[in-house]
Design an enzyme around this catalytic site. Structure first.
Site, short mmCIF file in Angstrom:
data_model
loop_
_atom_site.label_atom_id
_atom_site.label_comp_id
_atom_site.label_asym_id
_atom_site.label_seq_id
_atom_site.Cartn_x
_atom_site.Cartn_y
_atom_site.Cartn_z
N TYR A 1 22.65 11.10 18.24
CA TYR A 1 23.53 10.30 17.39
C TYR A 1 24.49 11.14 16.55
O TYR A 1 25.27 10.62 15.77
CB TYR A 1 22.71 9.37 16.48
CG TYR A 1 22.14 8.17 17.20
CD1 TYR A 1 21.99 8.17 18.58
CD2 TYR A 1 21.76 7.02 16.52
CE1 TYR A 1 21.46 7.07 19.26
CE2 TYR A 1 21.24 5.92 17.17
CZ TYR A 1 21.09 5.96 18.54
OH TYR A 1 20.58 4.86 19.20
N LYS B 1 9.33 13.62 23.69
CA LYS B 1 9.24 13.70 25.15
C LYS B 1 9.27 15.19 25.52
O LYS B 1 10.15 15.67 26.25
CB LYS B 1 10.43 12.92 25.78
CG LYS B 1 10.35 12.76 27.28
CD LYS B 1 9.27 11.81 27.75
CE LYS B 1 9.25 11.74 29.27
NZ LYS B 1 8.10 10.96 29.78
N ASP C 1 7.58 7.34 25.92
CA ASP C 1 7.42 6.27 26.91
C ASP C 1 6.03 5.65 26.81
O ASP C 1 5.87 4.42 26.79
CB ASP C 1 7.73 6.78 28.33
CG ASP C 1 7.08 8.13 28.63
OD1 ASP C 1 6.64 8.80 27.69
OD2 ASP C 1 6.98 8.49 29.83
N ASP D 1 15.47 4.70 16.67
CA ASP D 1 16.29 3.48 16.74
C ASP D 1 15.67 2.50 17.74
O ASP D 1 15.52 1.30 17.46
CB ASP D 1 17.72 3.86 17.17
CG ASP D 1 18.71 2.72 16.99
OD1 ASP D 1 18.36 1.72 16.33
OD2 ASP D 1 19.83 2.83 17.51
N ASP E 1 13.15 -1.27 17.07
CA ASP E 1 13.43 -2.62 17.59
C ASP E 1 12.19 -3.14 18.33
O ASP E 1 11.83 -4.32 18.21
CB ASP E 1 14.61 -2.60 18.57
CG ASP E 1 15.96 -2.79 17.87
OD1 ASP E 1 16.09 -2.33 16.73
OD2 ASP E 1 16.87 -3.40 18.47
N1 GGG Z 1 19.18 -2.77 17.14
C1 GGG Z 1 19.82 -3.57 16.21
C2 GGG Z 1 21.25 -3.13 16.04
O1 GGG Z 1 22.11 -3.46 16.80
N2 GGG Z 1 21.46 -2.38 14.97
C3 GGG Z 1 22.77 -1.91 14.64
C4 GGG Z 1 22.94 -0.55 15.17
O2 GGG Z 1 23.20 -0.34 16.34
N3 GGG Z 1 22.78 0.42 14.33
C5 GGG Z 1 22.87 1.78 14.69
C6 GGG Z 1 21.67 2.53 14.23
O3 GGG Z 1 20.73 1.96 13.65
O4 GGG Z 1 21.64 3.74 14.42
#
Ligand code: GGG
Length: 327
Positions: A119, A166, A198, A222, A226
């Site tokens: 990210y 991983k 995993d 991330d 979820d």
């Molecule tokens: N998974 C839910 C969602 O869509 N969150 C918003 C998102 O993509 N945020 C970026 C992150 O949390 O890094």
């Protein structure tokens, strides 16, 4: 007086932020709010998803209360976390009485590293049809997040910290994260173990009670948060806090949910529980707990939005929570 930068963002972000503000108004705490724009709509309006003025104002604040990001998530919330060095993304997933879910008795706290990994945004097109992304994992950031996870476990009297990685495939990056995890773990009298990401996903679906505090790198965090939200009833119930030395950003785990935006049916729980996390962060622990109890009572009485089987609108459910505050 704490200065809170309020960024509703996109989609249902605006609707759930209204709920947060309704609740905060009732609690009447010494917070000063500055409303700011960021997100897909800001990109259209100003040519920048995170306008300079927003970032400047945010830097003058003590915390950000954030609604949701849409297509511009990378330029808004991911960038904000890095700009403000809010390195720890704390994402609890807890069972609620009265919510039909895959499992009961789940109480997991996911601690996600927020400042590096894939990210970081180091993505390139090498040539047409060939792209590249760099996964940055450092000892410094790994140590900092693992220590945060163990300190959280100690503070909250939790029994175990689990690292997800991983390392059998990503030997350098995940290998470093795993090594650092066990080095830091030696300093704590708390059980420590690890799973491949995993396998962890499978176990989280089949027997989530084996997890307590979970610490992992940015992208895995991330995804797995979820998943954890899914096993306790969905993203409508999942709050989060991004915490650093100087700043904090409070945001529900869910995104903009454009499919239901504007219908007034978004579940305000994730946002309101996010407010609880903000209250506790600023030392208003009793107010935070009281608000949590009000949410729990409302849900167990079935006074919910349609995602949890109820027939209330966002604003109606928020009013039920406020009634349960017993002010
Ligand atoms: N998974 C839910 C969602 O869509 N969150 C918003 C998102 O993509 N945020 C970026 C992150 O949390 O890094």
């Amino acid at each position: 007086m704490k200065r809170i930068a309020v960024i509703p963002g996109d989609g249902i972000g605006k609707e759930v932020m209204d709920s947060a503000m309704m609740v905060l108004e009732c609690l009447d705490l010494p917070f000063e709010y500055t409303w700011l724009e960021a997100g897909d709509a800001a990109l259209e309006k100003f040519g920048k998803a995170l306008p300079d003025e927003t970032l400047e104002e945010v830097r003058k604040s003590d915390a950000v209360l954030f609604g949701a990001a849409g297509e511009t998530a990378a330029d808004v919330i991911v960038r904000l976390r890095m700009e403000l060095d809010t390195f720890a993304n704390v994402r609890p997933a807890k069972s609620f009485e009265g919510v039909k879910a895959l499992h009961d008795n789940v109480d997991i706290v996911i601690v996600r590293e927020n400042t590096e990994c894939l990210y970081k945004g180091f993505e390139f097109e090498i040539e047409k049809g060939v792209t590249q992304a760099l996964r940055i994992i450092t000892r410094k950031a790994s140590e900092r997040i693992v220590r945060y996870a163990f300190e959280l476990a100690k503070r909250e009297g939790r029994r175990k910290v689990t690292a997800l990685h991983k390392a059998n495939v990503m030997r350098k990056t995940c290998g470093l994260f795993k090594d650092v995890f066990y080095e830091v773990a030696k300093n704590y009298e708390i059980q420590a173990d690890d799973y491949y990401i995993d396998a962890a996903c499978m176990y989280m679906v089949m027997k989530p009670q084996i997890f307590d505090v979970v610490v992992t790198t940015n992208m895995f965090g991330d995804i797995v948060s979820d998943l954890a939200a899914g096993i306790v009833g969905g993203l409508g119930l999942a709050p989060s806090a991004n915490v650093g030395e100087r700043y904090a950003i409070f945001e529900p785990v869910h995104g903009a949910a454009f499919d239901i935006a504007g219908k007034g049916i978004a579940n305000p729980t994730a946002m309101i529980l996010t407010v609880c996390m903000m209250l506790k962060h600023f030392g208003y622990v009793e107010a935070g707990k009281k608000l949590e109890r009000a949410v729990e009572r409302t849900i167990s009485a079935g006074k919910t939005t349609p995602d949890l089987g109820g027939n209330l609108k966002t604003e109606e459910m928020t009013n039920e929570i406020i009634k349960n505050l017993d002010l």
